[in-house]
Design a protein around this motif. Structure first.
Motif: not given
Lengths: 144, 367
Positions: B166, B175, B201
């Motif tokens: 991530s 994103d 996030v």
């Protein structure tokens, strides 16, 4: 720390979990960071008398969990691994541990050597009252 | 054609290369086979800094270990055969390989299987839509092939793979619009999770993916809260606009070849499921065949490199390349480094699981 006068920038270690890791300790020329126990697994502790806030540990921590904070000057040094790399003097959005906007800040200094291997140590200047909240920064996109 | 070699190593990842170096530096003859067009296994995708201490190379980015090992291999003259598929393991330490479209036989005195791991799948409605992929696949796309897998990513799983990938997706300009974890708590290291949180996030703990929807590709992802036994709580569904779903729900050892060898397996959930029973020197129940790295139980690249050394030392000792005293000394050094990597609230579980594999091997041997 309460009741103690802190002068100058000092490392703030936000390492909260017992993982076997110690570059923060070995990278510090001032020997200001030690492990709180015999095991490599122990959490690091800072001797703030010895720490001169140089910021080497900020770039060395593989977990990017160390910051250098100057409570009197209102500066926070952060590890930064995104592009573009901000420029000194640039205005940025200072963000907290959840990535939320806290305040505007100015990039004061960018420290980088080959040894940091793509981790820039970016010092931002912000209003003093936010030094314990700000732990990140975002570049302000033009036109947004 | 028949290749004869002292040692054949299957897999040129961290474990395989590290074993090859250990053997070659003592003068042993090694051939390494890998089906990929470049060596290094998953190491060249690992652009983050590794944990550990100085003698583990802490603070060094993963791919740099790969660069160093390839340099060592070149200097030692290790014979690495790329684009070479090992399709079979046969009795008497024989391998069947396909190299440049031709089938050959390899006869080795010893074999080290370092085939690594495979990502576990997760089935849900829409899992076959383009845009649903393993987190490792997304990592290969961006870090090896320099292609963005998508724009808006939903990551399923908060183990270190999910967290690290991530972060790298963010670094590559995408994103991560949701990080979804079935458990109430982050599964990987807190520091990795905190890096993502600082970037804003959103973490959805005790959540699961219900469905991926879209016309010919992922356009929306439905997630929902889970209760006991991961049952979806009705009415908690949320729809997230996304074009990519990355699955980071665990790895399992890649055992296909080992199964042909007749080696015995045992089931250890903490190590990814079925793992080959092996000794503390990485020997399987099939004498002459050794394992190292994720195929011997899912851990990390740093432990895989150390296990590769253990297998290499053991093979050298058996072949008489290394004398007993030297071997013991080096084993002890490696074991000390490994034991340092298997401590802490995360490492402890892996150490217990490894010990259990070795215990089961030992009791098999007694019988």
């Amino acid at each position: 720390m309460e009741g103690k006068v802190i002068i100058g920038p000092k490392a703030v270690i936000e390492c909260t979990e017992d993982i076997p890791c110690n570059p923060c300790m070995t990278c510090c020329a001032k020997h200001a960071i030690s492990l709180d126990g015999d095991s490599i697994n122990s959490l690091p502790v800072l001797d703030d008398e010895k720490c001169n806030g140089c910021g080497i540990c900020v770039a060395s921590c593989p977990g990017m969990a160390i910051f250098v904070v100057d409570v009197n000057e209102g500066t926070v040094a952060l590890p930064y691994e995104f592009i573009p790399i901000p420029e000194e003097g640039q205005e940025i959005d200072a963000t907290d541990r959840q990535g939320k906007f806290v305040c505007k800040g100015i990039v004061q200094k960018i420290m980088y050597t080959d040894k940091f291997d793509h981790t820039n140590v970016v010092t931002i200047k912000i209003p003093k009252e936010y030094v314990n909240d700000v732990r990140g920064m975002k570049i302000i996109k033009e036109g947004v | 054609m028949i290749y004869n070699t002292q040692v054949a190593i299957i897999g040129a990842g961290p474990a395989g290369l590290s074993a090859a170096i250990e053997i070659a530096k003592d003068g042993g003859q090694v051939m390494v086979f890998d089906e990929n067009d470049r060596p290094g296994g998953q190491l060249f995708k690992q652009i983050h800094k590794f944990f550990g201490s100085e003698h583990h190379g802490a603070g060094i980015r993963g791919f740099r270990f790969g660069e160093k090992m390839l340099e060592d291999c070149r200097n030692l003259g290790v014979d690495i055969r790329l684009n070479t598929v090992v399709y079979g393991m046969f009795p008497d330490n024989e391998l069947g390989i396909v190299e440049n479209g031709k089938s050959h036989t390899v006869k080795a005195e010893r074999i080290i299987v370092a085939t690594g791991a495979t990502e576990k799948p997760l089935a849900f409605p829409g899992w076959d839509l383009p845009g649903v992929m393993g987190a490792g696949a997304a990592q290969t796309m961006m870090n090896i092939n320099r292609v963005q897998p998508g724009n808006r990513i939903v990551m399923i799983g908060s183990g270190n793979v999910g967290l690290v990938v991530s972060y790298q997706l963010l670094q590559a300009g995408m994103d991560v619009v949701a990080l979804v974890e079935g458990l109430p708590k982050v599964n990987g290291y807190d520091v990795h999770a905190n890096k993502l949180k600082r970037q804003g996030v959103p973490f959805y703990m005790s959540h699961t993916i219900v469905e991926a929807k879209g016309n010919g590709k992922v356009e929306e992802v439905v997630i929902a809260e889970v209760g006991p036994r991961f049952a979806v709580k009705e009415g908690t569904e949320k729809v997230i606009k996304a074009d990519t779903v990355c699955l980071a729900v665990g790895l399992m050892p890649s055992l296909e070849l080992l199964r042909m060898s007749g080696a015995a397996f045992t089931h250890i959930p903490a190590m990814g499921g079925y793992v080959p029973m092996h000794s503390k020197n990485m020997q399987t129940t099939n004498s002459g065949i050794y394992v190292a790295g994720d195929v011997a139980g899912i851990e990390e690249a740093s432990t895989a490199m150390e296990e590769g050394k253990l297998a290499g030392i053991a093979v050298c000792k058996e072949l008489g390349i290394l004398d007993e005293a030297d071997a013991l000394k080096r084993e002890a050094e490696v074991n000390e480094r490994i034991s340092e990597l298997r401590i802490g609230s995360h490492g402890e579980k892996r150490r217990e699981a490894k010990d259990e594999i070795i215990r089961r091997y030992d009791s098999w041997k007694e019988k």
